[in-house]
Scaffold this motif. Structure first.
Motif, PDB file in Angstrom:
ATOM      1  N   MET A 154      -9.242  -2.140   3.810  1.00  0.00           N
ATOM      2  CA  MET A 154      -8.102  -2.368   3.138  1.00  0.00           C
ATOM      3  C   MET A 154      -6.980  -3.090   4.002  1.00  0.00           C
ATOM      4  O   MET A 154      -6.072  -4.253   3.492  1.00  0.00           O
ATOM      5  N   ARG A 155      -7.102  -3.026   5.258  1.00  0.00           N
ATOM      6  CA  ARG A 155      -5.955  -3.608   6.188  1.00  0.00           C
ATOM      7  C   ARG A 155      -6.062  -4.883   6.336  1.00  0.00           C
ATOM      8  O   ARG A 155      -5.379  -5.927   6.280  1.00  0.00           O
ATOM      9  N   GLN A 205      -8.985  -1.067  -4.627  1.00  0.00           N
ATOM     10  CA  GLN A 205      -9.465   0.176  -3.927  1.00  0.00           C
ATOM     11  C   GLN A 205     -10.318  -0.791  -2.877  1.00  0.00           C
ATOM     12  O   GLN A 205     -11.370  -1.265  -3.554  1.00  0.00           O
ATOM     13  N   GLU A 215      -1.916   6.131  -4.216  1.00  0.00           N
ATOM     14  CA  GLU A 215      -3.022   6.733  -4.050  1.00  0.00           C
ATOM     15  C   GLU A 215      -3.417   8.186  -4.690  1.00  0.00           C
ATOM     16  O   GLU A 215      -4.361   8.570  -5.124  1.00  0.00           O
ATOM     17  N   SER A 246     -13.100   1.044   2.904  1.00  0.00           N
ATOM     18  CA  SER A 246     -12.525   1.698   3.882  1.00  0.00           C
ATOM     19  C   SER A 246     -11.105   1.332   4.435  1.00  0.00           C
ATOM     20  O   SER A 246     -10.636   0.379   4.077  1.00  0.00           O
ATOM     21  N   GLU A 247     -10.615   2.025   5.237  1.00  0.00           N
ATOM     22  CA  GLU A 247      -8.898   1.763   5.493  1.00  0.00           C
ATOM     23  C   GLU A 247      -8.947   0.474   6.115  1.00  0.00           C
ATOM     24  O   GLU A 247      -8.028  -0.327   6.125  1.00  0.00           O
ATOM     25  N   GLN A 294       1.028  -1.268  -0.097  1.00  0.00           N
ATOM     26  CA  GLN A 294       0.169   0.036   0.066  1.00  0.00           C
ATOM     27  C   GLN A 294       0.921   1.211   0.027  1.00  0.00           C
ATOM     28  O   GLN A 294       1.717   1.392   0.833  1.00  0.00           O
ATOM     29  N   LYS A 341      -8.445   6.890  -2.612  1.00  0.00           N
ATOM     30  CA  LYS A 341      -8.006   6.368  -1.288  1.00  0.00           C
ATOM     31  C   LYS A 341      -8.167   4.932  -1.063  1.00  0.00           C
ATOM     32  O   LYS A 341      -8.998   4.227  -1.868  1.00  0.00           O
ATOM     33  N   ASN A 342      -7.547   4.288  -0.186  1.00  0.00           N
ATOM     34  CA  ASN A 342      -7.491   3.075   0.251  1.00  0.00           C
ATOM     35  C   ASN A 342      -7.262   1.919  -0.757  1.00  0.00           C
ATOM     36  O   ASN A 342      -7.672   1.018  -0.947  1.00  0.00           O
TER      37      ASN A 342
END
Length: 1559
Positions: A1546-1547, A1539, A1518, A1542-1543, A1513, A1524-1525
Motif C-alpha cells: 500500500m505504501r 485495497q 478501513e 500488505s501495508e 489512506q 485493511k490496507n
C-alpha cells in the motif's frame, strides 16, 4: 560538354619498413601488368581452420605500381612515374574545365607529399601547373589565369585551416544546393608562382598534426585536403565578352587506418586512431553504396532508395562531389607487401571504388560557351560550303544548281550525313544571323529598337492611328472623323477606331468583299450601312432590314442621317460606337462663349430626345450601358417595336424563372409564412419572450446575430465607422395604428416559431460541420437552400468576417491571465521587460525601420504565422517594453504563446543553481536582436486630392499607437504633375479640379515632401527619422515594396524641424491604385532611439488607464440612470472548463465457418485479417465521469485514408471514405461511476475500391487506415470527433488462427482488440453577445507569484478598444478636415444661395439623422453592462429554447502510448458500494494513467487519470469497510477505493501515485 566515367584506381606497393624487416617479414605481393596478386603467408606450426583456407587473390586495377624493390629495378615505379600517369592527366582535365581529385588511402609511402627531394604528386603537379599557365599565356594574349589555394586538415572530426593562423577553432562544414559541401570561413589565398605555393604548403605541413607510431615514424594523425582553384578567362575581341572556366583540383592525403596492436597507440594516440578508423570506415561505406548504386543503374534499375551516408563523417561530406558528383577522380591505394589481412581489405576497398561512376561537367560560362560553339560551327560550315565535306567529295560544274550539289560530311558524333550545298548555305546564314545578334552591343540594340519603333508609328499612321508618346493607349489622330467602339468591359472600350475618310465607307459582314468595316454577329447584313464623308459632313444610310440605331432611334432605310460629334451608333445587336468629329470640336472651341447658334437650339426645341448632344453635358461620357439603355426608350418606340420588345422581355423572364415583380416575391413569401404558421399549434403567450406588455416589441442586436441593413441606409452604414458594423442598429418592429392586437400576437408567435426553427437548423449545421471535419470535406452546402438564400448567407458571412471589435475583446479578455503570468515570470527572472496588450492597424501592424541593422533578420525558432501580413483591419498584439535594450516593439499573439512556454521552462530551471551555465534565456523574454530604432507613431495624410490632380499641403498630427494620443505634427506636401487627359497641352484643355481624371493605364507622377515636424522632444528621443512606404502611397498591388527614409536627426545636436523627406513617385495606374488613392490615406512612419524616461512613462500610462473607476469604490454615489448591479449571477450561467478521458476499444470480428463472428487476433497492435471474409466492427467506449459526461450515441462512423507501411516508409494509396451503419447501440452507467457505450456495425472493405484490402499483405508490410466516429453528448455544442489509426494485415483465407497452446508459449502477446486513450477538453463557448463577454474575462485569475507586481496591476482591457476606435476616428476626421480645407483654399468664393423653407427643413432633418446615427454607433463593449430587460429576455429565451443554453466546445486529443511501466501488481477495487462488491484486478501504472486489467494477458478495460489526483489512506475508511490496507484515489471526475495485499504494498502504491500526480 560532360565527362562521365568510373573512378580511376591505381595500387602502389611500398617497400618493407624497419619494423617489418626486424620481424623477418617476407613480401606477399606480386604485380603482373595491371594485376596485383596477393599470396597467403606461410603457416608456422599447427594452422587454424581459417588460415588453411587462405588462397592467392588477384585484383585488376587501372595501374599497379611496384615500389617495393630497389630504385634501379626496371619495374620500380618512382614518384615521377606516378605523376606522369595521374598528375598529367589530372592537369589536362583541369585545363579543359573539369573538377578533378586525387586521394591516397593507406598512404604510408607518402605518394602525395613525398620526402625531401623525392617529391610527391602535389609538388610535381603544382609545378607543372604553373609551367602550363606560363606557356598558354605566352601563346594566347587573350587568355589569363588565376590560381588560388586552400589547405585544411581533418583532425578528430574537426576541420582546421592550415593557411590562416587566426582560424584556430573548428570550422563549420556547410552545403549549398549548387556549390555542394564547403568549409565556412576557409581562407583562399592567391598564388602567382610555384615558389609561393610551396611556401604555403610547407607552412601548412608544419601546422599539420603529425605523430610517431610503431607503423610509421612520421605518421599523419589527420587527413589533409590541398585544393587548387584554377580560373581561366578568355576575352573575345569580336564579341567583346569574357568567358570564364573555373576548375577545382582537390589533392587529398588520407591518414592510414590503424590497429592498436600494430601501432602501439595509447592515450591520445589511441583516440586519434579511433577517429581515423571511423572516418575511413565511413569512406568505405560511401564507396560501397556508390558502387552498388552504379551497378544497379547499369542494369537498368531505377535509382530509388539509394542512401549514401556522406554526413556520417566530415571527410566523406567534403569529398561528396569528388566521389559521386561533378569531378574526375583518381584513387591511390598504397599497400604493404607483408600484411595479408590488413591490406587484403585495402585492395577490396579499392576494387569497390573503381566501380563508382562520376558525372563531371565543364564549369564554363554559358554565354561564352554558346558563342564559342557558334564560332566553331560557323567555321565548319564555311569550310564545307567552300571545300566540301572531305569524304569522297564529287566535283560539280558551277552551272549545276546548288540544291543538286550533294556534300558528304561526318558529324561530331561520327555520323555520316549527305546534304545539298543549298541547305549548307541556309544553315550558314542562320548561324551568322544568330552570331550577329549575340555580338550586338546594348547601344546597337537600343538603336535597332528605335528604328523599329519609328517604322511601327509610320505603319499605324497609314492606318489612321497614332500613338501619343505621353499617353498609354491608342487614339485617333485629329484629322478625320472616326467611329470609336464602346464595350461592356470598360477596359475594352475605345480600343478600335475606324477612320471615315472622304468618300464612302461601307460597313458589313466579314464575308462581304465590298465592306471596309467588317463586323460579325447577329443581325449584321453583308452590306449593312454606308457612311459618306463629304467636305467634313458625315452621314449614315442604312440598308433595308438593317438594324442601325443613332442615339437610340432606328435609322429608316434609304434615309441618310447626319452625324455630329458624340452621337451613339449601334450596328446590329452588339456593335456600339461613338462618333468623333475633331473638326466640329475645334470649331466649337473657337466660338465666343456667349454665342449660341441655331444648330445648338434645334435639339432643345425639337422634342424629348435631341438630335444633337450639345444639350447633354455628359454626351461624350456615355458608355456602353447608357447607349444600350438609350435604345430601350419606350416613349419613342412604335407599336411594332413595342410588341417585339415585350416579347423579348417575356422570353428572358421565362428563362430566368423569376417572379413577375418584387411585389410578387413579397406576396409569395408572406403567403408561405402564413400557411406555415397556420399548420402549427399556437404557443402559450406566457412563454413568448416578446409577449410581455411591459417590453416593447423590439429586436436588438443581441437577439439576432445577423446584421440587417435596409437598402436605403446601406450606403450610409458602410460609410460609418466600424463600430456601426460591429453592433448594427436595432431594427424596431412597431405595430401600425391600423393593426389589431390579434395580428400582433400572431406576428409574435410567428417570430417564435422562426427562432425555434433557426435554433434547430444551427444545431443540425454544427453536427454536419463536425462530420465534415471528421471526413475532411471542405465545404457543406445544404441542398434545400435556394440560390437567393445562399446569396444572403454568403453576404452575411462575408460581412461578419470583416468585424474585429468583438473578436479583439475576446482575445484581450481570454489572454489577460497569460500577460499577467509573463510579467510575473519576467520579474522573478530579474528581466527589465514588461508586456501588455496593444491594438494596431493591420496595414502597419509591426513596422520596422529601414535604417535598423537587424531589419529582415528572422529568428530560427520563430515558426509563428505572420498574422498581420494578411490582415487589413485592427489586430491585437503584445507590446514589449524592453528597458534593457531601450526599445519597444510588438509580438503577435501566437508568438507570445510560444515565448510564454519558454518562459515557464526557464522559470522551472531557475531552481537549478547551475542553470545559467547551460541555458541562455536572452531570446526568451525579448527579441534576440532588438531594434535600435523603435516605432513611435505615424501620421495619415489624405490622398483623395491626388485623384483630382491637385497639388496641396496639409498639416497632420503624429499619433502614438501606444498612448492613442497625438505627440506632434508634420507638414506633408503633394505636388502633382499629371498630364492633360487629351495628351496635348493646349489652353482649351484646362481640367476641372473636382473631376476625377485618373484612368487605368495612365502614368501618375507626383512629389511628396515631409517636413515641418514638431513636438518630438529630446527628453524622450535621442535620434529620430521618418519613412514612408510605396504601398502606402499607391496601394498594396505594387510588385515590390519600396521604403523611402529620411536621414536620422540627432536631437542632442539639432532640432527635429530639420527632418526632411522628399521623393518623386511615378507609377502606371491600375484599378487597385486608383481605388486606394480615392479612399485611403498615406501613412508616414516615425522611428526613434527612445530614452528610459519615455519607456517609464508608457508603463505609467498603462497603469493609469486600467485603474479602478471612482464609482466602483464602496459607498460611492451613483448616477441617477445607473443600474445597480445584481448581487450574484445565476448558477446555471457559469460554464467552466472540464476534462474527461475516454478509453476506446476497437475489435474486428470475422465470419467463421460455423456462422458466428469471431474476433480477429492482434499481434503488435496489428489486426490479422483473413482474405475474403465478412467483417463487423465493434466499438466500446468507457469513461469514469458518470453523468457529468452524458453521451447519447455514436454517429458517422467511417474508415478512410488507407496507407502502406513498408520498411518504415508510409505512403498513401486511397483516401476514399466508407461510412458504416451502426446497430445494437447500448449505454450503461455502472454503480462505480463508469459509463460504457457500445456499438457495432458491418464493415465492407471492398467499398474502398483498394486492391491492398482484397489481397494478401507482404510479410514486411502492413496497412494503416483511419477510423473516425462522432460521439453525441448532451452538454456539448457539437459532437466530439474521435479519430485513430488501425494497423491491419491481410492473411490468406485458409490461414489458421493461434491455438491455446501456441498462445501460452508465444513470445508476443496475442490480443483481440486495440485500445486508445482520448483526452477531451471542454471549454466554454465564445461569447455570442456583449452580455456573455464576462465569461471570458481572465484578468482576475490567480497567478502564482503575482505578489511581485506592484499594487493591483492588470493588463489593458476593453478600454484599449475604446481608445483605439477614438484614435482611428480622430485621425480620419482630422485628415478629412485638412483635405477639405485644402480644397476650399483652391476654389474661389461662391455666391451664397438662400434656401427656401422646404429645402431648409430637409437639410436640417438630414443633419439630425446623421448625428443620431453617429451617436447610436458609439457603442462601448462593457462586460458589466446588462439591463434588467435584457436579462429577462435572455432568461425567457433559454426557457423556451434549451438549445440557446451555452454549451461546452470539445477539443479531442489522442494520447500517445507509453510502454514504460512504473509499477504493476494486483489490487482489489470497490466496484459497487451499495452491495459491497469488490474485484481483484491487475493495475499497471504508465504515467499519467493507471491502467486496469482483468487478467495479466488482457487489454485494459478502464483507466484512471492521475495528473490531478490525490491519494489518501484513512483508518476510518478501513474501519467502515472492514478491510485493511485500503486507500482512496480522488480525481476531478471520480473517486476510487482500493485495497493492497500488505501495508508495504500500500505504501509503495501511494508513493508512486502521489509522484505521478505531481508531474
Amino acid at each position: 560538354m560532360s565527362g562521365g566515367g568510373n573512378i580511376k584506381v591505381v595500387v602502389r606497393c611500398r617497400p618493407l619498413n624497419s619494423r617489418e624487416l626486424a620481424r623477418g617479414a617476407k613480401g606477399l605481393i606480386r604485380m603482373e601488368g595491371n594485376q596485383t596478386i596477393l599470396d597467403p603467408p606461410e603457416q608456422t606450426g599447427q594452422a587454424s581452420g581459417r588460415a588453411t583456407e587462405k588462397k592467392s587473390m588477384s585484383f585488376s586495377f587501372d595501374k599497379s605500381y611496384w615500389s617495393a624493390g630497389p630504385r634501379d629495378d626496371p619495374k620500380y615505379a618512382s614518384q615521377q612515374t606516378l605523376n606522369d600517369d595521374l598528375g598529367v592527366e589530372l592537369l589536362d582535365h583541369s585545363f579543359e574545365g573539369f573538377n578533378t581529385c586525387i586521394f591516397a588511402c593507406e598512404s604510408t609511402c607518402n605518394s602525395m607529399m613525398g620526402y625531401g627531394a623525392d617529391k610527391g604528386i602535389i609538388p610535381l603537379t603544382t609545378s607543372e601547373l604553373f609551367s602550363r599557365v606560363e606557356q598558354r599565356s605566352e601563346k594566347d594574349s587573350a587568355l589569363s589565369h588565376t590560381v588560388e589555394v586552400s589547405y585544411i586538415e581533418i583532425y578528430n572530426e574537426k576541420v582546421r585551416d592550415l593557411l590562416n593562423p587566426k582560424n584556430k577553432g573548428n570550422l563549420k562544414v556547410r552545403e549549398h544546393p549548387s556549390l555542394g559541401p564547403y568549409v565556412e570561413d576557409l581562407s583562399r589565398l592567391v598564388v602567382e608562382n610555384y615558389n609561393q605555393m610551396m611556401t604555403l604548403m610547407d607552412e601548412g605541413n608544419k601546422a599539420r598534426t603529425v605523430a610517431s607510431t610503431n607503423m610509421n615514424e612520421t605518421s599523419s594523425r589527420s587527413h589533409a585536403v590541398f585544393t587548387v582553384i584554377l580560373t581561366q578567362k578568355r576575352h573575345d575581341p569580336q564579341t567583346n565578352m569574357t568567358g570564364e572556366k573555373v576548375s577545382k583540383i582537390s589533392l587529398v592525403d588520407l591518414a592510414g587506418s590503424e590497429r592498436q596492436a600494430s601501432t602501439g597507440a595509447t592515450g591520445t594516440r589511441l583516440k586519434e586512431g579511433a577517429n581515423i578508423n571511423k572516418s575511413l570506415t565511413t569512406l568505405g561505406k560511401v564507396i560501397a553504396a556508390l558502387a552498388q548504386a552504379s551497378a544497379d543503374h547499369g542494369k537498368g534499375k531505377k535509382k530509388k532508395d539509394d542512401f549514401v551516408p556522406y554526413r556520417d563523417s566530415v571527410l566523406t561530406w567534403l569529398l561528396k562531389e569528388s566521389l559521386g558528383g561533378n569531378s574526375k577522380t583518381a584513387m591511390i591505394a598504397a599497400i604493404s607487401p607483408a600484411d595479408f589481412d590488413h591490406f587484403c581489405s585495402t585492395l577490396r576497398y579499392a576494387d569497390a571504388a573503381k566501380k563508382i561512376k562520376t558525372h563531371a561537367v565543364v564549369n564554363e560560362d554559358p554565354n561564352a560557351k554558346l558563342i564559342r560553339e557558334l564560332k566553331e560551327e560557323l567555321e565548319l560550315l564555311r569550310n564545307r560550303v567552300s571545300a566540301g565535306g572531305g569524304i569522297e567529295e564529287a566535283t560539280y560544274d558551277p552551272a549545276i544548281p546548288l540544291e543538286k550539289q550533294i556534300v558528304t560530311y561526318r558529324t561530331k558524333e561520327g555520323e555520316i550525313k549527305k546534304v545539298s550545298k543549298l541547305e549548307l548555305q541556309d544553315q550558314l546564314q542562320a548561324s551568322e544571323k544568330l552570331m550577329e545578334s549575340l555580338n550586338l552591343t546594348w547601344e546597337e540594340k537600343m538603336e535597332k529598337t528605335q528604328k523599329i519603333h519609328v517604322e511601327r508609328e509610320k505603319a499605324l499612321e497609314e492606318l489612321g492611328i497614332s500613338i501619343d508618346k505621353d499617353m498609354v493607349g491608342v487614339h485617333a489622330p485629329q484629322r478625320h472623323p472616326s467611329l470609336v467602339n464602346l464595350n461592356e468591359d470598360p477596359l475594352m472600350s475605345e480600343c478600335l477606331i475606324y477612320q471615315l475618310k472622304p468618300g464612302t465607307t461601307v460597313a458589313g459582314s466579314v464575308d462581304d468583299t465590298k465592306a471596309h468595316i467588317k463586323l460579325s454577329g447577329a443581325h449584321i447584313l453583308p452590306e449593312h450601312c454606308i457612311f459618306t464623308n463629304e467636305e467634313g459632313v458625315v452621314t449614315v444610310e442604312a440598308m433595308p432590314d438593317a438594324r442601325t440605331f443613332v442615339n437610340g432611334k432606328r435609322v429608316p432605310p434609304k434615309a441618310p442621317i447626319k452625324l455630329q460629334n458624340g452621337f451613339r451608333v449601334i450596328l446590329g445587336d452588339f456593335h456600339v460606337f461613338r462618333f468623333n468629329d475633331p473638326a466640329s470640336v475645334r470649331a466649337q472651341r473657337q466660338k465666343p462663349q456667349g454665342s449660341v447658334s441655331i444648330d445648338n437650339l434645334s435639339g432643345v426645341v425639337g422634342g424629348i430626345r435631341p438630335d444633337s448632344p450639345s444639350s447633354r453635358p455628359d454626351a461624350e461620357l456615355m458608355d456602353w450601358t447608357a447607349a444600350r439603355r438609350e435604345v430601350a426608350d419606350i416613349e419613342k418606340l412604335g407599336d411594332h417595336d413595342l410588341d417585339r420588345l415585350f416579347d423579348d422581355i417575356v422570353k428572358v423572364r421565362t428563362q430566368r424563372k423569376r417572379p413577375e415583380s418584387r411585389y410578387d416575391i413579397s406576396a409569395e413569401l408572406e403567403s408561405r409564412l402564413m400557411t406555415a404558421s397556420g399548420t402549427q399549434e399556437s404557443l402559450d403567450p406566457s412563454s413568448n419572450p416578446w409577449a410581455n406588455g411591459q417590453l416593447p416589441t423590439t429586436m436588438t442586436s443581441n437577439s439576432i446575430g445577423t446584421p440587417v441593413v435596409h437598402d436605403n441606409d446601406k450606403s450610409t452604414m458602410e460609410e460609418g465607422s466600424e463600430a456601426a458594423t460591429e453592433h448594427p442598429l436595432p431594427q424596431t418592429t412597431q405595430i401600425p395604428p391600423f393593426q389589431k392586437p390579434s395580428d400582433s400576437a400572431l406576428h409574435q408567435e410567428h417570430l417564435t416559431r422562426q427562432l425555434k426553427t433557426m435554433a434547430q437548423e444551427v444545431k443540425r449545421i454544427r453536427s454536419q460541420a463536425a462530420a465534415a471535419r471528421a471526413t475532411e470535406r471542405t465545404s457543406i452546402e445544404p441542398a434545400n437552400w435556394t440560390s437567393r438564400e445562399l446569396k444572403l448567407v454568403q453576404d452575411a458571412v462575408q460581412r461578419w468576417k470583416r468585424l474585429r471589435l468583438f473578436a479583439m475583446a475576446e482575445e484581450i479578455l481570454m489572454g489577460a491571465v497569460n500577460v499577467r503570468e509573463a510579467n510575473v515570470i519576467a520579474r522573478e527572472m530579474s528581466k527589465l521587460v514588461s508586456y501588455n496588450f496593444l491594438i494596431v492597424d493591420g496595414v502597419v501592424a509591426s513596422p520596422t525601420s529601414s535604417l535598423d541593422k537587424s531589419n529582415g533578420i528572422v529568428e530560427f525558432e520563430d515558426v509563428s504565422d505572420d498574422v498581420t501580413s494578411s490582415t487589413t483591419g485592427p489586430v491585437v498584439m503584445i507590446k514589449i517594453i524592453d528597458r534593457g535594450s531601450q526599445s519597444i516593439y510588438v509580438w503577435e499573439l501566437r508568438r507570445f504563446q510560444q515565448q510564454l512556454s519558454k518562459m515557464r521552462r526557464s522559470l522551472a530551471l531557475k531552481q537549478n543553481p547551475n542553470y545559467s551555465v547551460h541555458f541562455r534565456v536572452d531570446g526568451t523574454f525579448t527579441d534576440t536582436l532588438p531594434p535600435s530604432y523603435s516605432f513611435i507613431g505615424s501620421a495619415k495624410a489624405p490622398l483623395r486630392l491626388l485623384a483630382n490632380q491637385l497639388s496641396y499641403t496639409t498639416t497632420v498630427p503624429i499619433v502614438c499607437q501606444y498612448t492613442m494620443e497625438a505627440i506632434g505634427s508634420c507638414r506633408v506636401n503633394f505636388k502633382s504633375s499629371f498630364p492633360p487627359s487629351s495628351g496635348i497641352a493646349t489652353p482649351e484643355s484646362s481640367w476641372t479640379p473636382l473631376n476625377n481624371n485618373l484612368t487605368v493605364g495612365n502614368k501618375l507622377t507626383f512629389t511628396i515632401t515631409i517636413d515641418g515636424v514638431k513636438g518630438l522632444s529630446s527628453v524622450d528621443y535621442a535620434s529620430v527619422h521618418g519613412q514612408i512606404r510605396l504601398s502606402s502611397l499607391v496601394g498594396s498591388s505594387v510588385v515590390s515594396e519600396d521604403i523611402f527614409a529620411s536621414l536620422p536627426i540627432d536631437l542632442d545636436k539639432t532640432s527635429v524641424a530639420h527632418l526632411n523627406l522628399k521623393r518623386t513617385i511615378s507609377v502606371i495606374l491600375t484599378e487597385e491604385m486608383i481605388n486606394h488613392i480615392q479612399d485611403s490615406y498615406a501613412t508616414i512612419e516615425f522611428f526613434a532611439k527612445v530614452r528610459t524616461e519615455y519607456l517609464e512613462r508608457l508603463e505609467r500610462w498603462d497603469r493609469t488607464r486600467e485603474a479602478s473607476p471612482p464609482n466602483s469604490t464602496p459607498g460611492a454615489p451613483r448616477k441617477m440612470d445607473e443600474v445597480k448591479p445584481a448581487m450574484r449571477r445565476c448558477e446555471t450561467d457559469f460554464v467552466g472548463h472540464e476534462h474527461h478521458d475516454i478509453l476506446a476499444s476497437i475489435e474486428i470480428r470475422e465470419l467463421a465457418s460455423n456462422g458466428d463472428y469471431v474476433p480477429c487476433e492482434v499481434f503488435d497492435d496489428i489486426f490479422q485479417l483473413h482474405q475474403g471474409l465478412q467483417r463487423r466492427l465493434q466499438i466500446k467506449l468507457t469513461h469514469s465521469s458518470g453523468k457529468a459526461f452524458p453521451w447519447d450515441r455514436i454517429q458517422n462512423v467511417s474508415t478512410s485514408d488507407i496507407r502502406v507501411i513498408d520498411k518504415g516508409n508510409v505512403s498513401s494509396i486511397s483516401r476514399s471514405h466508407v461510412e458504416m451503419r451502426l446497430h445494437n447501440e447500448d449505454i450503461d452507467y455502472l454503480p462505480d461511476g463508469t459509463s460504457v457505450l457500445e456499438a457495432s456495425g458491418v464493415w465492407d472493405t471492398s467499398s474502398h475500391g483498394c486492391k491492398q484490402l482484397d489481397r494478401r499483405t507482404p510479410s514486411d508490410q502492413c496497412l494503416l487506415l483511419k477510423l473516425s466516429f462522432l460521439v453525441d453528448v448532451e452538454t456539448l455544442d457539437e459532437p466530439a470527433i474521435l479519430q485513430m489509426d488501425l494497423k491491419i494485415k491481410i492473411l490468406g483465407r485458409d490461414s489458421r488462427r493461434s491455438s491455446i497452446f501456441s498462445t501460452i508459449f508465444a513470445s508476443t502477446k496475442i490480443y483481440h482488440s486495440v485500445t486508445s486513450i482520448f483526452a477531451i477538453d471542454l471549454t466554454p463557448p465564445i461569447a455570442r453577445s456583449t452580455n456573455d463577454l464576462w465569461r471570458l474575462d481572465t484578468s482576475k485569475k490567480h497567478v502564482k507569484g503575482e505578489e511581485v507586481l506592484k499594487g493591483e496591476w492588470n493588463p489593458r482591457s476593453l478600454s484599449l478598444i475604446e481608445d483605439f476606435m477614438k484614435m482611428q476616428r480622430t485621425i480620419r476626421n482630422l485628415a478629412d478636415v485638412q483635405a477639405t480645407q485644402s480644397m476650399l483654399e483652391m476654389i474661389e468664393d461662391v455666391e451664397r444661395k438662400d434656401l427656401d423653407e422646404d429645402e431648409r427643413v430637409r437639410s436640417m432633418k438630414r443633419c439630425l439623422e446623421l448625428w443620431k446615427m453617429e451617436m447610436d454607433q458609439r457603442i462601448i463593449i462593457n462586460v458589466k453592462k446588462e439591463t434588467p430587460e435584457e436579462e429577462a429576455v435572455a432568461r425567457k429565451l433559454r426557457q423556451l429554447l434549451p438549445d440557446l443554453e451555452p454549451k461546452l466546445v470539445p477539443t479531442v486529443n489522442i494520447q500517445p502510448k507509453f510502454e514504460t511501466v512504473i509499477r504493476t501488481g494486483p489490487l482489489t477495487l470497490l466496484r459497487d458500494s451499495q452491495n459491497n462488491q469488490w474485484s481483484k484486478l491487475i493495475f499497471v501504472l504508465r504515467r499519467p494513467y493507471l491502467h486496469i486489467h482483468e487478467t495479466p494477458n488482457s487489454r485494459e478495460f478502464q483507466i484512471i487519470n492521475l495528473s490531478k489526483a490525490n491519494v489518501t489512506q484513512s483508518s476510518d475508511v478501513e474501519l467502515l469497510l472492514g478491510r485493511k490496507n485500503a486507500f482512496t484515489i480522488f480525481t476531478p471526475t471520480n473517486s476510487y477505493i482500493l485495497q493492497a495485499a500488505s501495508e508495504k504494498d500500500m505504501r509503495d502504491w501511494i508513493g508512486v501515485i502521489s509522484t505521478s500526480s505531481e508531474l
